[in-house]
Write a protein that holds these residues in place. Structure first.
Motif, short mmCIF file in Angstrom:
data_model
loop_
_atom_site.label_atom_id
_atom_site.label_comp_id
_atom_site.label_asym_id
_atom_site.label_seq_id
_atom_site.Cartn_x
_atom_site.Cartn_y
_atom_site.Cartn_z
N GLY A 1 -28.60 -9.35 75.82
CA GLY A 1 -27.71 -10.78 76.27
C GLY A 1 -26.86 -10.54 77.10
N LYS A 2 -26.13 -9.31 77.34
CA LYS A 2 -25.15 -9.12 78.47
C LYS A 2 -25.92 -9.21 79.53
CE LYS A 2 -21.87 -6.77 75.57
NZ LYS A 2 -21.16 -5.32 75.37
N VAL A 3 -27.06 -8.36 79.56
CA VAL A 3 -27.98 -8.49 80.91
C VAL A 3 -28.52 -9.69 81.14
CG1 VAL A 3 -30.10 -7.56 82.03
CG2 VAL A 3 -28.39 -5.97 80.52
N ALA B 1 -28.46 -14.47 84.90
CA ALA B 1 -28.49 -15.91 84.83
C ALA B 1 -27.11 -16.45 86.03
CB ALA B 1 -28.15 -16.48 83.52
N VAL B 2 -26.03 -15.53 85.85
CA VAL B 2 -24.98 -15.92 86.78
C VAL B 2 -25.55 -15.54 88.16
CG1 VAL B 2 -22.71 -15.01 87.61
CG2 VAL B 2 -23.08 -15.67 85.12
N ARG C 1 -27.48 -16.42 94.05
CA ARG C 1 -28.54 -16.76 94.91
C ARG C 1 -27.77 -17.72 96.01
NH1 ARG C 1 -34.00 -18.21 91.88
NH2 ARG C 1 -34.56 -18.25 94.10
N ARG C 2 -26.94 -18.48 95.67
CA ARG C 2 -26.50 -19.47 96.54
C ARG C 2 -25.08 -19.05 97.21
NH1 ARG C 2 -28.67 -22.00 92.18
NH2 ARG C 2 -29.89 -23.88 92.53
N PHE C 3 -24.33 -18.40 96.59
CA PHE C 3 -22.90 -18.18 97.18
C PHE C 3 -23.16 -16.80 98.11
CE2 PHE C 3 -19.36 -15.21 97.05
CZ PHE C 3 -18.44 -16.11 97.97
N ILE C 4 -23.96 -16.01 97.88
CA ILE C 4 -23.98 -14.77 98.71
C ILE C 4 -24.57 -15.06 100.18
CG2 ILE C 4 -25.11 -12.44 98.99
CD1 ILE C 4 -24.77 -12.02 95.99
#
Length: 408
Positions: free
Chosen positions: A199-201, A206-207, A213-216
């Motif tokens: 779940g943590k992975v 997801a983040v 994928r957008r910010f970097i």
């Protein structure tokens, strides 16, 4: 005047010795990786003379792991994998299963538990990216049919090991790790721990997919507009280290997985090639320190004190894995040359094996003898790999002279 600190002496000693011994290894047409590992043996506690700081070396190695995994993510190609998925995916899975089963059988002979045998087997089942790519590049085989299959096969192995690194801490108690006097976990407890980890992975992935994928790429694009090469290089490094640490601090995910996904996300952007090129010197430097720190763990006396264990480990890597790969490739209807190329390419182990062995010891699953055998098997198999490729070259040259058709 400042005196040399343990940090400075450890870095300087490791890099200088790695350079000298790496150059010597290269002179003898061996992978420089052998020299780096030998440098670690020289500065380790098991040999006389200077000994590097035993506390700092693992921390420097952790940085090496982060940048190694970032590099693996940068070079991860879904396209390359999909091109050979028909053989690479089932082939790698079956080969990992066979190598692990053989290793567990040997571990049973060592009187180890099944959990110890499992970690030992998984560590022996995966080949070194560094060694394989170097061997294929030297022979211009990267773009060949057999080269593409070997690279795709390796990608599947890497993904399997990433998943293993994620799940191993969650399953440590089930595999016999932790406090020996503690009560054995119930199936429900193990299931809850595994689901919690996954779940943590999943939350981290997801983040990364939604925001990363957008910010970097957006951030790096703005840096490119500044025209500063130095700032771009720093941005790539900050991405690798920042995402790796953030994954650990916020989601409880390992540094390795965080760095791998940072590389994967960056690989999809138009700046991936430049990012790989700009970060390469620093990745190489810290990767060298990682291999040096691994060499520090190796006690050469294992070759004298445990020769049968070393031989069994080496036979699994060089013979067991190779025969399994050859049989799988032939079962898919490909010719002997392709099968032998894949078999020889995979007849060694490296960086993932070291990471998994270290984690296994840290979690009290793998005995120190297991780590020593894995390190010995890695050193010997990497030394033998160029010899195997030389024999393969002679075989293919003779085949060409006899007029046999090229592989399809």
């Amino acid at each position: 005047m400042h005196h040399a600190t343990p940090l400075i002496s450890t870095i300087v000693g490791g890099i200088v010795l790695a350079f000298i011994l790496g150059a010597i290894a290269n002179k003898f047409r061996l992978p420089p990786l052998i020299g780096y590992l030998c440098a670690g043996i020289v500065v380790g506690p098991h040999t006389p003379g200077y000994t590097a700081d035993q506390t700092l070396a693992p921390e420097l190695a952790e940085l090496g792991v982060i940048l190694l995994m970032f590099g693996v993510g940068l070079h991860f190609s879904v396209k390359d994998l999909m091109a050979v998925k028909r053989i690479a995916i089932p082939g790698a899975i079956v080969q990992i299963s066979i190598a692990t089963a053989l290793s567990m059988l040997v571990a049973w002979g060592f009187d180890w538990s099944w959990g110890q045998g499992l970690v030992y087997g998984l560590a022996l089942s995966v080949a070194s990216t560094v060694v394989l790519l170097r061997a294929l590049q030297e022979r211009d085989l990267i773009e060949s049919p057999q080269g593409r299959i070997a690279v795709g096969w390796l990608i599947v192995e890497d993904l399997a090991m990433v998943l293993t690194l994620v799940l191993l801490p969650a399953m440590a108690r089930l595999l016999g790790g932790g406090d020996a006097n503690a009560t054995a976990p119930t199936t429900m407890e193990v299931l809850i721990e595994v689901l919690s980890t996954l779940g943590k992975v999943a939350a981290f992935v997801a983040v990364m997919l939604v925001i990363g994928r957008r910010f970097i790429p957006w951030m790096l694009e703005r840096i490119v507009w500044t025209g500063s090469r130095e700032l771009f290089r720093l941005g790539v490094l900050a991405t690798a280290l920042g995402v790796a640490f953030g994954a650990y601090a916020l989601f409880g995910v390992s540094f390795a997985l965080g760095a791998f996904f940072a590389g994967m996300v960056l690989a999809e952007s138009e700046f991936s090639h430049r990012a790989a090129e700009e970060s390469l010197p620093l990745r190489d430097a810290f990767s060298v320190l990682f291999f040096v720190s691994v060499g520090m763990l190796f006690d050469p006396m294992v070759l004298v004190n445990d020769p049968w264990g070393v031989l069994a480990t080496l036979l699994i890597i060089v013979v067991g894995k190779s025969l399994a790969a050859l049989g799988i490739v032939r079962a898919f209807g490909l010719n002997n040359r392709t099968g032998l190329t894949i078999a020889v390419s995979l007849a060694q182990i490296g960086e993932f094996s070291f990471i998994l062995a270290s984690l296994g010891v840290y979690l009290d699953i793998l005995p120190e003898r297991g780590q020593a055998l894995i390190l010995a098997g890695a050193l010997l198999s990497i030394v033998l790999n160029p010899v195997l490729f030389h024999l393969l070259d002679r075989y293919t040259a003779r085949e060409d002279k006899q007029g046999d058709p090229q592989p399809a």
